[in-house]
Design a protein around this motif. Structure first.
Motif, PDB file in Angstrom:
ATOM      1  N   ASN A   1       8.423  -2.118 -11.667  1.00 55.93           N
ATOM      2  CA  ASN A   1       7.094  -1.672 -11.252  1.00 55.93           C
ATOM      3  C   ASN A   1       6.920  -0.157 -11.417  1.00 55.93           C
ATOM      4  O   ASN A   1       5.819   0.319 -11.671  1.00 55.93           O
ATOM      5  CB  ASN A   1       6.710  -2.166  -9.846  1.00 55.93           C
ATOM      6  CG  ASN A   1       7.573  -1.662  -8.725  1.00 55.93           C
ATOM      7  OD1 ASN A   1       8.269  -0.667  -8.835  1.00 55.93           O
ATOM      8  ND2 ASN A   1       7.529  -2.375  -7.607  1.00 55.93           N
TER       9      ASN A   1
ATOM     10  N   ASP B   1       3.926   1.676  -0.938  1.00 55.87           N
ATOM     11  CA  ASP B   1       4.668   1.850  -2.182  1.00 55.87           C
ATOM     12  C   ASP B   1       3.768   2.351  -3.297  1.00 55.87           C
ATOM     13  O   ASP B   1       4.230   3.048  -4.192  1.00 55.87           O
ATOM     14  CB  ASP B   1       5.384   0.565  -2.573  1.00 55.87           C
ATOM     15  CG  ASP B   1       6.621   0.329  -1.708  1.00 55.87           C
ATOM     16  OD1 ASP B   1       7.249   1.324  -1.303  1.00 55.87           O
ATOM     17  OD2 ASP B   1       6.948  -0.826  -1.432  1.00 55.87           O
ATOM     18  N   THR B   2       2.479   2.035  -3.242  1.00 56.83           N
ATOM     19  CA  THR B   2       1.541   2.569  -4.224  1.00 56.83           C
ATOM     20  C   THR B   2       1.454   4.086  -4.080  1.00 56.83           C
ATOM     21  O   THR B   2       1.410   4.812  -5.078  1.00 56.83           O
ATOM     22  CB  THR B   2       0.145   1.933  -4.055  1.00 56.83           C
ATOM     23  OG1 THR B   2       0.272   0.526  -4.167  1.00 56.83           O
ATOM     24  CG2 THR B   2      -0.825   2.440  -5.099  1.00 56.83           C
TER      25      THR B   2
ATOM     26  N   LEU C   1       4.674   5.479  -5.547  1.00 59.73           N
ATOM     27  CA  LEU C   1       4.613   5.443  -7.009  1.00 59.73           C
ATOM     28  C   LEU C   1       3.780   6.620  -7.526  1.00 59.73           C
ATOM     29  O   LEU C   1       4.152   7.284  -8.494  1.00 59.73           O
ATOM     30  CB  LEU C   1       4.014   4.123  -7.494  1.00 59.73           C
ATOM     31  CG  LEU C   1       4.880   2.878  -7.334  1.00 59.73           C
ATOM     32  CD1 LEU C   1       4.047   1.621  -7.572  1.00 59.73           C
ATOM     33  CD2 LEU C   1       6.086   2.916  -8.255  1.00 59.73           C
ATOM     34  N   GLY C   2       2.676   6.900  -6.862  1.00 59.91           N
ATOM     35  CA  GLY C   2       1.816   8.016  -7.247  1.00 59.91           C
ATOM     36  C   GLY C   2       2.507   9.360  -7.098  1.00 59.91           C
ATOM     37  O   GLY C   2       2.366  10.248  -7.952  1.00 59.91           O
TER      38      GLY C   2
ATOM     39  N   TYR D   1       3.983   1.547 -13.777  1.00 63.31           N
ATOM     40  CA  TYR D   1       3.111   2.579 -13.202  1.00 63.31           C
ATOM     41  C   TYR D   1       3.163   3.857 -14.039  1.00 63.31           C
ATOM     42  O   TYR D   1       2.123   4.442 -14.352  1.00 63.31           O
ATOM     43  CB  TYR D   1       3.519   2.872 -11.752  1.00 63.31           C
ATOM     44  CG  TYR D   1       2.504   3.703 -11.018  1.00 63.31           C
ATOM     45  CD1 TYR D   1       1.497   3.097 -10.270  1.00 63.31           C
ATOM     46  CD2 TYR D   1       2.531   5.093 -11.062  1.00 63.31           C
ATOM     47  CE1 TYR D   1       0.554   3.851  -9.588  1.00 63.31           C
ATOM     48  CE2 TYR D   1       1.591   5.851 -10.389  1.00 63.31           C
ATOM     49  CZ  TYR D   1       0.604   5.230  -9.659  1.00 63.31           C
ATOM     50  OH  TYR D   1      -0.332   5.980  -8.992  1.00 63.31           O
TER      51      TYR D   1
ATOM     52  N   MET E   1       0.823  -1.197   0.000  1.00 66.46           N
ATOM     53  CA  MET E   1       0.000   0.000   0.000  1.00 66.46           C
ATOM     54  C   MET E   1       0.864   1.258   0.000  1.00 66.46           C
ATOM     55  O   MET E   1       0.656   2.147  -0.795  1.00 66.46           O
ATOM     56  CB  MET E   1      -0.946  -0.045   1.206  1.00 66.46           C
ATOM     57  CG  MET E   1      -1.736   1.213   1.406  1.00 66.46           C
ATOM     58  SD  MET E   1      -2.921   1.464   0.079  1.00 66.46           S
ATOM     59  CE  MET E   1      -3.777   2.877   0.671  1.00 66.46           C
TER      60      MET E   1
ATOM     61  N   HIS F   1       0.187   5.883 -16.028  1.00 62.76           N
ATOM     62  CA  HIS F   1      -0.281   7.161 -15.499  1.00 62.76           C
ATOM     63  C   HIS F   1       0.357   8.391 -16.138  1.00 62.76           C
ATOM     64  O   HIS F   1      -0.127   9.508 -15.920  1.00 62.76           O
ATOM     65  CB  HIS F   1      -0.065   7.196 -13.980  1.00 62.76           C
ATOM     66  CG  HIS F   1      -0.908   6.206 -13.253  1.00 62.76           C
ATOM     67  ND1 HIS F   1      -0.491   4.902 -13.028  1.00 62.76           N
ATOM     68  CD2 HIS F   1      -2.144   6.292 -12.737  1.00 62.76           C
ATOM     69  CE1 HIS F   1      -1.435   4.245 -12.386  1.00 62.76           C
ATOM     70  NE2 HIS F   1      -2.460   5.058 -12.204  1.00 62.76           N
TER      71      HIS F   1
END
Length: 86
Positions: A43, A3-4, A7-8, A47, A1, A51
């Motif tokens: 990853n 790391d998400t 990434l964002g 991502y 979670m 995005h």
């Protein structure tokens, strides 16, 4: 979670840098993350392709290096790409 979320944040920072510098196509990006981060070149590239298209694609070389920085932080060390001619 977590790391998400990271990434964002990287994606948002890249978007801002591309807009500020009129970068249309990212050829290479070098990002530093904490040694404890699960963010890696694979990853992050996936991502960013999802995005940050159309600036990021298969041609983009995404490099991630582990370094002693605060967890859940990242540093964009370099960004190379094609710019919009003025």
């Amino acid at each position: 979670m977590h790391d998400t979320i990271l990434l964002g944040r990287i994606s948002q920072a890249l978007d801002g840098l591309c807009k500020e510098n009129n970068i249309l196509k990212v050829d290479q990006i070098l990002v530093g993350v904490s040694p404890n981060s699960h963010v890696n070149s694979e990853n992050l590239k996936t991502y960013l392709q999802e995005h940050n298209a159309p600036a990021v694609g298969e041609w983009t070389d995404v490099l991630v290096q582990k370094e002693e920085i605060e967890e859940q932080s990242a540093v964009i060390h370099s960004l190379k790409g094609d710019i919009l001619a003025r």
